[in-house]
Design an enzyme around this catalytic site. Structure first.
Site, mmCIF file in Angstrom:
data_model
loop_
_atom_site.group_PDB
_atom_site.id
_atom_site.type_symbol
_atom_site.label_atom_id
_atom_site.label_comp_id
_atom_site.label_asym_id
_atom_site.label_seq_id
_atom_site.Cartn_x
_atom_site.Cartn_y
_atom_site.Cartn_z
ATOM 1 N N LYS A 25 0.850 -1.181 0.000
ATOM 2 C CA LYS A 25 0.000 0.000 0.000
ATOM 3 C C LYS A 25 0.892 1.239 0.000
ATOM 4 C CE LYS A 25 -3.613 2.280 2.678
ATOM 5 N NZ LYS A 25 -4.539 2.153 3.802
ATOM 6 N N LYS A 55 -2.156 -1.443 -3.922
ATOM 7 C CA LYS A 55 -3.035 -0.284 -3.841
ATOM 8 C C LYS A 55 -2.223 0.992 -3.900
ATOM 9 C CE LYS A 55 -6.043 1.872 -0.520
ATOM 10 N NZ LYS A 55 -6.307 2.008 0.859
HETATM 11 C C1 PBG Z 1 -7.310 3.007 5.507
HETATM 12 C C2 PBG Z 1 -7.726 2.944 4.096
HETATM 13 C C3 PBG Z 1 -7.591 3.948 3.139
HETATM 14 C C4 PBG Z 1 -8.148 3.451 1.956
HETATM 15 C C5 PBG Z 1 -8.576 2.157 2.219
HETATM 16 N N1 PBG Z 1 -8.301 1.860 3.536
HETATM 17 C C6 PBG Z 1 -7.121 5.344 3.251
HETATM 18 C C7 PBG Z 1 -5.778 5.706 3.667
HETATM 19 O O1 PBG Z 1 -4.858 4.888 3.779
HETATM 20 O O2 PBG Z 1 -5.618 6.895 3.929
HETATM 21 C C8 PBG Z 1 -8.217 4.204 0.663
HETATM 22 C C9 PBG Z 1 -9.184 3.686 -0.341
HETATM 23 C C10 PBG Z 1 -9.502 4.623 -1.453
HETATM 24 O O3 PBG Z 1 -8.861 5.678 -1.646
HETATM 25 O O4 PBG Z 1 -10.435 4.305 -2.200
HETATM 26 N N2 PBG Z 1 -8.310 2.576 6.377
#
Ligand code: PBG
Length: 324
Positions: A195, A248
């Site tokens: 991520k 991601k």
């Molecule tokens: C954290 C989380 C995030 C997303 C999914 N889980 C946000 C972040 O890390 O700030 C982002 C998903 C998206 O942008 O569609 N709980």
């Protein structure tokens, strides 16, 4: 292959032959649909930066889930907006939390739909960070303890799969151990293994009300400049017991999906995140792009790169189109 013996256009001449030589076929089974659950009744607030997506109370979430299931999309992933936020994200692991209630309602009213939960603290902490904060540090190991409690409370409520998205070190192994210990050995973990610290999460933070009140997430999420590190992250999570590994965002990181596809046989998920969705919506609104074509092209390319599963706000729209 030389022209004119080989003419590449022969197999592109019409839709029938194009269909016959197509290498990547999307189906509604490929998708996971993200949902934002909030307290109350009859609530359905559109997220301004994500047209067609809403913060919804459980009654409306259940209706949405019925539609998701009827479209042939196998799973949803839930994000919670708590009633009260505090420094340690208490509602994340409360048995009466919004997600715990939503899981029960969906499992009860929409049998057969897989309910996945996002395991993180950022939606539940008053500072908006993914863990316990000391000074300006996000403390790893103490946070992992809370993530285990959160995952366990989701499993107890009936979640079919948990998806830790926090990027703390060692959390997959710790969550696996906690689940196994309490008799949830059959609940798979889909880890947000790779991520990145991405600007493309902007609209999500409006949706989940999780913008950090100071600093950013670069001390735990990955540097977009790194690819080899992604392999290490994925290997670590697999060794710790992850069943599905996620990359991601998706489109800016197709090379990462491809590298992982080459290096592991584990199922790979890719999250086509909020910003990727919103960009297409915005361009469509301005009349600059055909939104429907951009949607299908994006999803097809994510699958072509090697993803088995795509988390996408387009899940319902794409499924509708694929179902004809
Ligand atoms: C954290 C989380 C995030 C997303 C999914 N889980 C946000 C972040 O890390 O700030 C982002 C998903 C998206 O942008 O569609 N709980």
């Amino acid at each position: 292959m030389f022209f004119p013996a080989y003419r590449a256009r022969r197999v592109r001449a019409n839709e029938t032959i194009r269909r016959m030589v197509r290498e990547t076929i999307l189906t509604p089974s490929d998708f996971i649909y993200p949902l934002f659950v909030t307290h109350g009744k009859g609530v359905k607030n559109e997220i301004s930066s994500m047209p067609g997506n809403y913060q919804q109370s459980i009654d409306n979430i259940v209706k949405d889930c019925q539609e998701v299931k009827s479209l042939g999309v196998p799973a949803v992933i839930l994000f919670g907006i708590p009633e009260k936020k505090d420094a340690v994200g208490s509602e994340a692991y409360s048995d009466k939390g919004i997600i715990q209630q939503a899981i029960k309602a969906i499992k009860d009213k929409v049998p057969g739909l897989m309910v996945i939960t996002d395991v993180c603290l950022c939606e539940y902490t008053d500072h908006g960070h993914c863990g316990i904060v000391k000074g300006d540090e996000i403390v790893n190991d103490a946070t992992v303890d809370l993530l285990c409690k959160e995952a366990l409370s989701h499993a107890k409520a009936g979640a079919d799969m948990v998806a830790p998205s926090d990027m703390m070190d060692g959390r997959v192994g710790a969550i696996r151990e906690s689940l196994d210990e309490k008799g949830f050995g059959d609940i798979p973990i889909m880890s947000y293994a790779v991520k990145y610290a991405s600007a493309f999460y902007g609209p999500f933070r409006e949706a989940a009300e999780s913008t950090p009140s100071f600093g950013d997430r670069r001390s735990h999420q990955m540097d977009p400049a790194n690819a080899r590190e992604a392999i290490r992250e994925a290997e670590m999570d697999i060794d710790e017991g992850a069943d599905i590994i996620m990359v991601k965002p998706a489109l800016p990181y197709l090379d990462i999906i491809y590298r992982l596809r080459e290096s592991t046989d584990m199922p790979i998920a890719a999250y086509h995140v909020s910003g990727e969705f919103s960009m297409i919506k915005a361009a469509e609104k301005l009349g600059w792009m055909d939104g429907q074509r951009a949607m299908m092209e994006s999803l097809t390319c994510i699958k072509r790169a090697g993803a088995d599963i795509i988390l996408t706000y387009y899940a319902k729209d794409a499924a509708r189109l694929l179902n004809g």
